[in-house]
Design a protein around this motif. Structure first.
Motif, PDB file in Angstrom:
ATOM      1  N   THR A  38       0.774  -1.280  -0.034  1.00  0.00           N
ATOM      2  CA  THR A  38       0.004  -0.022   0.094  1.00  0.00           C
ATOM      3  C   THR A  38       0.789   1.318   0.092  1.00  0.00           C
ATOM      4  N   THR A  39       1.954   1.434   0.987  1.00  0.00           N
ATOM      5  CA  THR A  39       2.711   2.562   0.900  1.00  0.00           C
ATOM      6  C   THR A  39       3.547   2.596  -0.144  1.00  0.00           C
ATOM      7  N   ALA A  40       3.855   1.679  -0.845  1.00  0.00           N
ATOM      8  CA  ALA A  40       4.543   1.426  -2.127  1.00  0.00           C
ATOM      9  C   ALA A  40       3.950   1.734  -3.534  1.00  0.00           C
ATOM     10  N   LEU A  41       2.533   1.899  -3.451  1.00  0.00           N
ATOM     11  CA  LEU A  41       2.021   2.094  -4.541  1.00  0.00           C
ATOM     12  C   LEU A  41       2.361   3.060  -5.409  1.00  0.00           C
ATOM     13  N   GLY A 163       6.700   0.894   3.235  1.00  0.00           N
ATOM     14  CA  GLY A 163       7.106   2.112   3.400  1.00  0.00           C
ATOM     15  C   GLY A 163       8.375   2.537   3.492  1.00  0.00           C
ATOM     16  N   THR A 164       8.803   1.772   4.543  1.00  0.00           N
ATOM     17  CA  THR A 164      10.541   1.927   5.052  1.00  0.00           C
ATOM     18  C   THR A 164      11.345   1.375   3.843  1.00  0.00           C
ATOM     19  N   LEU A 165      11.040   0.074   3.381  1.00  0.00           N
ATOM     20  CA  LEU A 165      11.838  -0.619   2.518  1.00  0.00           C
ATOM     21  C   LEU A 165      11.915   0.288   0.895  1.00  0.00           C
ATOM     22  N   SER A 293      -3.570   4.888   4.214  1.00  0.00           N
ATOM     23  CA  SER A 293      -1.953   4.785   4.133  1.00  0.00           C
ATOM     24  C   SER A 293      -1.766   5.797   2.918  1.00  0.00           C
ATOM     25  N   GLN A 294      -2.470   5.813   2.003  1.00  0.00           N
ATOM     26  CA  GLN A 294      -2.385   6.790   0.642  1.00  0.00           C
ATOM     27  C   GLN A 294      -2.613   8.220   1.266  1.00  0.00           C
ATOM     28  N   PHE A 295      -3.631   8.338   2.138  1.00  0.00           N
ATOM     29  CA  PHE A 295      -4.184   9.794   2.560  1.00  0.00           C
ATOM     30  C   PHE A 295      -2.844  10.457   3.538  1.00  0.00           C
ATOM     31  N   LEU A 296      -2.011   9.428   4.092  1.00  0.00           N
ATOM     32  CA  LEU A 296      -1.013  10.299   5.146  1.00  0.00           C
ATOM     33  C   LEU A 296       0.127  10.596   4.006  1.00  0.00           C
ATOM     34  N   GLN A 297       0.197   9.959   2.872  1.00  0.00           N
ATOM     35  CA  GLN A 297       1.280  10.429   2.020  1.00  0.00           C
ATOM     36  C   GLN A 297       0.720  11.561   0.948  1.00  0.00           C
ATOM     37  N   ASN A 298      -0.379  11.308   0.083  1.00  0.00           N
ATOM     38  CA  ASN A 298      -0.664  12.178  -0.906  1.00  0.00           C
ATOM     39  C   ASN A 298      -1.339  13.363  -0.313  1.00  0.00           C
ATOM     40  N   PRO A 304       6.962   7.642   2.788  1.00  0.00           N
ATOM     41  CA  PRO A 304       6.678   6.347   3.031  1.00  0.00           C
ATOM     42  C   PRO A 304       6.899   5.897   4.447  1.00  0.00           C
ATOM     43  N   THR A 305       8.058   6.140   4.773  1.00  0.00           N
ATOM     44  CA  THR A 305       8.641   5.803   6.245  1.00  0.00           C
ATOM     45  C   THR A 305       7.686   6.777   7.279  1.00  0.00           C
ATOM     46  N   GLU A 306       7.637   7.670   7.302  1.00  0.00           N
ATOM     47  CA  GLU A 306       6.946   8.705   8.095  1.00  0.00           C
ATOM     48  C   GLU A 306       5.377   8.164   8.267  1.00  0.00           C
TER      49      GLU A 306
END
Length: 483
Positions: A38-41, A163-165, A293-298, A304-306
């Motif tokens: 999900t965080t790698a999308l 996200g971390t990777l 998880s996308q909301f926190l990034q987009n 991704p890590t944060e």
């Protein structure tokens, strides 16, 4: 097949410990890959291309094949040897993980994810069956708690690990991670797990085809609903044909001599209620994590890590709550613990929906994260115990497969349904558009989990005790006939 008079070499406390280790690692790998992407999308889309529906399939291709083949995998294990098939599934999963990391395009990644799901479907239901065979009935609540905590952590921490990777290595490493774990676990499983068998019932090819094609049609239609139109021929065909095939699967389960999922099991209120609760729980949880998880990034702008780190109050709570919940279920029964946990999870998702805004602070999100994490942890361990204790020992393989299958079906449906609500009400065009779609989607997720809590309340107060079986002893034909 084991000699009933000979004590298995890993029986007892040591054997239970090895069984817990091996099955927990395998379960962690399978559960992690549900949401690890999900965080790698965004990075996957940048490297491989594809639209929103392609991104949904990178998740759903895994959950769908995982779901529809779980019961078939459990049956294979019962017939040909649970340890043998567990190792086979683990090998397929490990190889497909390498294939996903090496995928040259989005279609190749989706295909590798589908094969991963096949491997996971074979090994995952057998983890719980093998663990049950190795642990005395009186101690299963606590052991299920540990096993469930590991699985729950894998599901919830998928965004953090992914996200971390992705940020510090590359998105391919979310799949490479499985390869060394698999290569280490395969020989341990061969050396430390006892072989066991179930009823030896005939394989239900017809039931597998009906369930697989029916669920694929419905999930495909839900994913294509917004881009193609809900009245388009493709979407309507998927919904109608999928529904008809699932209805035929139910009829088949009532009439066949050896169905993959005997519908008579659902005459038990305990079995029906806990499986309904599991399905609805995963509808709400999976779809919500996929979007949050996308909301926190987009929208918020975290890396991704944060984004993964800020979900730790949610992801870390199951490690604390699940073992405690397993212990409580041994003392007061699983019903009140599961119902309370689902109610908390629904409350957490509703809290998110209420505060959702493009500039919402992390402080405002924190209570929802903590409440959701506690609720998730309270659900996992007692739910596993309730599912396994609602059937006879000879049918625990079927029960494990059915419960895990319905969870994964719920996950696939949750992503499809909540993403459809999100797309209908908002989109990726701006921060405001994203939150306009996310709010209604989260309300749908909260409603699904609230219905799961209501289903859990219907579980009988008194659970039918499960007679312990000797470790490693196959089920007799006479016992199967009695069942």
């Amino acid at each position: 097949m084991s000699d009933p008079q000979k004590k298995p070499p890993t029986a007892g406390r040591r054997g239970a410990g090895w069984a817990l280790l091996v099955t927990s690692v395998a379960g962690f790998m399978a559960a992690l890959d549900n949401l690890v992407v999900t965080t790698a999308l965004p990075s996957i889309r940048e490297d491989l291309g594809g639209g929103l529906d392609d991104l949904e399939w990178t998740v759903s291709a895994y959950t769908l094949t995982f779901a529809v083949l779980l019961m078939f995998g459990a049956t294979l294990g019962d017939r040909f040897g649970r340890r043998r098939l567990f190792i086979t599934g683990l090998t397929i999963f490990t190889g497909a993980s390498a294939g996903a990391a090496l995928a040259p395009g989005i279609d190749g990644l989706i295909a590798a994810r589908a094969i991963q799901g096949v491997g996971a479907a074979i090994m995952m239901p057998l983890t719980l069956t093998l663990l049950t065979a190795a642990v005395p009935a009186a101690k299963r609540g606590m052991v299920y708690g540990i096993w469930s905590a590991v699985n729950g952590l894998a599901v919830a921490s998928g965004p953090l690990i992914g996200g971390t990777l992705t940020e510090h290595a590359s998105w391919q490493w979310i799949f490479w991670l499985n390869v060394p774990l698999g290569l280490l676990t395969i020989p341990l499983a061969r050396l430390r797990l006892n072989e066991s068998y179930g009823t030896g019932a005939r394989l239900d090819i017809k039931g597998t085809v009906l369930a697989s094609t029916g669920l694929f049609g419905i999930v495909y239609a839900l994913i294509r609903g917004n881009p193609d139109g809900w009245t388009s021929a493709t979407v309507l065909t998927g919904l109608i044909a999928g529904g008809a095939l699932l209805a035929a699967f139910v009829v088949h389960g009532t009439r066949s001599a050896s169905p993959m999922l005997p519908m008579r099991l659902f005459r038990s209120r305990a079995f029906s209620a806990i499986n309904a609760a599991s399905l609805l729980m995963f509808v709400g949880m999976f779809g919500s994590i996929f979007l949050l998880s996308q909301f926190l990034q987009n929208v918020i702008g975290y890396s991704p890590t944060e984004a993964g780190l800020r979900m730790l109050p949610w992801t870390g709570m199951p490690m604390i709550a699940a073992p405690i919940a397993g212990y409580l279920s041994d003392r007061i029964g699983g019903r009140p613990v599961v119902a309370a946990g689902l109610a908390l999870q629904a409350t957490g998702l509703a809290w998110f929906a209420l505060i959702m805004a493009p500039d919402v602070s992390y402080t405002a999100q924190l209570p929802a994260l903590v409440i959701s994490g506690i609720g998730m942890g309270m659900y996992f361990a007692p739910a596993a115990n309730l599912a396994m204790s609602s059937v006879r020992p000879s049918e625990q393989g079927i029960a494990s497969g059915a419960n895990n299958a319905l969870r994964e079906i719920g996950g696939a449906l949750g992503i499809a349904v909540l993403a459809s609500v999100f797309s209908a009400q908002g989109g990726y065009g701006s921060a405001q558009a994203f939150t306009d779609g996310l709010g209604p989607a989260l309300w749908v997720g909260a409603a699904a989990v609230a219905l799961a809590a209501a289903a859990a309340v219907l579980i009988p107060r008194r659970e039918t005790p499960v007679r312990a079986e000797p470790v490693g002893v196959p089920i007799s034909a006479d016992e199967h006939a009695a069942v």
